[in-house]
Scaffold this motif. Structure first.
Motif, mmCIF file in Angstrom:
data_model
loop_
_atom_site.group_PDB
_atom_site.id
_atom_site.type_symbol
_atom_site.label_atom_id
_atom_site.label_comp_id
_atom_site.label_asym_id
_atom_site.label_seq_id
_atom_site.Cartn_x
_atom_site.Cartn_y
_atom_site.Cartn_z
ATOM 1 N N THR A 1 0.801 -1.224 0.000
ATOM 2 C CA THR A 1 0.000 0.000 0.000
ATOM 3 C C THR A 1 0.833 1.273 0.000
ATOM 4 N N ARG A 2 1.807 1.370 0.872
ATOM 5 C CA ARG A 2 2.591 2.598 0.951
ATOM 6 C C ARG A 2 3.351 2.841 -0.352
ATOM 7 N N GLU B 1 -4.620 9.421 -1.710
ATOM 8 C CA GLU B 1 -4.791 8.663 -0.474
ATOM 9 C C GLU B 1 -6.257 8.377 -0.182
ATOM 10 N N TYR C 1 -1.598 4.091 7.042
ATOM 11 C CA TYR C 1 -1.096 4.589 5.770
ATOM 12 C C TYR C 1 -1.486 6.034 5.492
#
Length: 326
Positions: free
Chosen positions: A108-109, A140, A191
């Motif tokens: 994800t990051r 995001e 995140y």
């Protein structure tokens, strides 16, 4: 072979399968990052065979009947890995097919970073000036849709970017642009900040730079977030008495409405569905000759109904009020 569940116990995991990777464990903050780097280093040969990053890993090729799921050997959650690609469409104009760029699945990051970087790069190459930080804040927001069917469209020489998904959507679009309102879960906060600051920051920045943010529902389900930016102030023709009167506030809606032509009343409502239009785009949609369309837009600009953003046009606050009355 007995199934083994391991959470960040690097040495126990690799000792159990007699694997001696040539990578130092302490170079990575978490097991998922370490595993990702190891797989790339080994080039998926002999040690691991991936069917799908979230479906299964076959450990120890000598025992082909034993399959281990990724969740059994790591503590990766459903939001730790983005399983679907994001598609970026870059439009030169609306008369031709867009250039397509895909951002592939990843942790994800890393995925969010690559997505924001790709959007910023393509928009900048097209001539846009929307900063990376603004693009990152909106990117995001995909985590709230759990990264479902992400499409990003770039228009207007890179100065308009539309983010769409097929997640649950945004129920209260007004509050989503106010600080402190958030639907972020604890899992998401690994995140993103998750404090309801993202879209308000974007809104504040764009308004300060003569830009705008618009939040809408997608066709079936999901959200559509469109951001546009023009660092140039609206062009004002000082030679036009009508424009001077409009800017001074002496020419109101009641005076402008009777001055609108039949053609203007025909295409102005199109700005409800798309905030920015070019002459060619309007010509294709309405079949009004491009020369006539250009003259109509010039008159509307002089009246203060539309303003020019690059080579295209968008409604002014006065124009938005007029369109609502058509």
């Amino acid at each position: 072979m007995k199934k083994l569940k391991v959470k960040h116990n690097f040495r126990k995991f690799f000792t159990a399968f007699n694997i001696t990777p040539q990578i130092r464990f302490n170079e990575f903050n978490s097991f998922p990052l370490f595993l990702n780097k190891l797989l790339k280093t080994l080039n998926f040969l002999h040690v691991f065979k991936f069917m799908n990053p979230f479906e299964s890993i076959l450990l120890n090729p000598m025992e082909s009947n034993t399959t281990y799921s990724l969740e059994e050997v790591t503590d990766i959650g459903p939001l730790d890995y983005v399983k679907s690609p994001a598609r970026i469409a870059i439009y030169d104009d609306l008369l031709s097919s867009p250039k397509i760029v895909d951002v592939e699945p990843n942790f994800t990051r890393e995925f969010l970073g690559e997505l924001a970087s790709s959007i910023h790069r393509e928009a900048k190459d097209a001539g846009g000036s929307i900063p990376y930080s603004v693009i990152m804040q909106v990117s995001e927001n995909f985590i709230h849709a759990r990264f479902t069917e992400m499409v990003v469209s770039i228009f207007d020489d890179g100065n308009t970017i539309r983010f769409t998904d097929q997640g649950p959507g945004i129920a209260d679009k007004e509050k989503s642009q106010l600080p402190g309102y958030s639907s972020a879960t604890q899992e998401m906060k690994q995140y993103i900040n998750g404090v309801g600051s993202g879209l308000p920051i974007v809104k504040e920045y764009l308004e300060m730079k003569n830009g705008r943010i618009q939040i809408e529902d997608n066709l079936d389900t999901g959200a559509v977030v469109t951001i546009s930016l023009s660092e140039n102030k609206p062009k004002v023709s000082i030679e036009s008495p009508a424009m001077e009167a409009s800017s001074s506030g002496s020419l109101g809606i009641e005076m402008i409405l009777p001055m609108l032509t039949k053609r203007a009343k025909e295409f102005l409502p199109l700005f409800k569905t798309n905030s920015i239009w070019g002459v060619k785009d309007l010509y294709t949609t309405t079949n009004i000759p491009s020369g006539s369309m250009y003259n109509e837009l010039k008159k509307l600009r002089d009246l203060g109904v539309v303003t020019q953003v690059g080579k295209k046009y968008t409604l002014t606050p006065l124009g938005e009020q007029i369109v609502r009355q058509l």
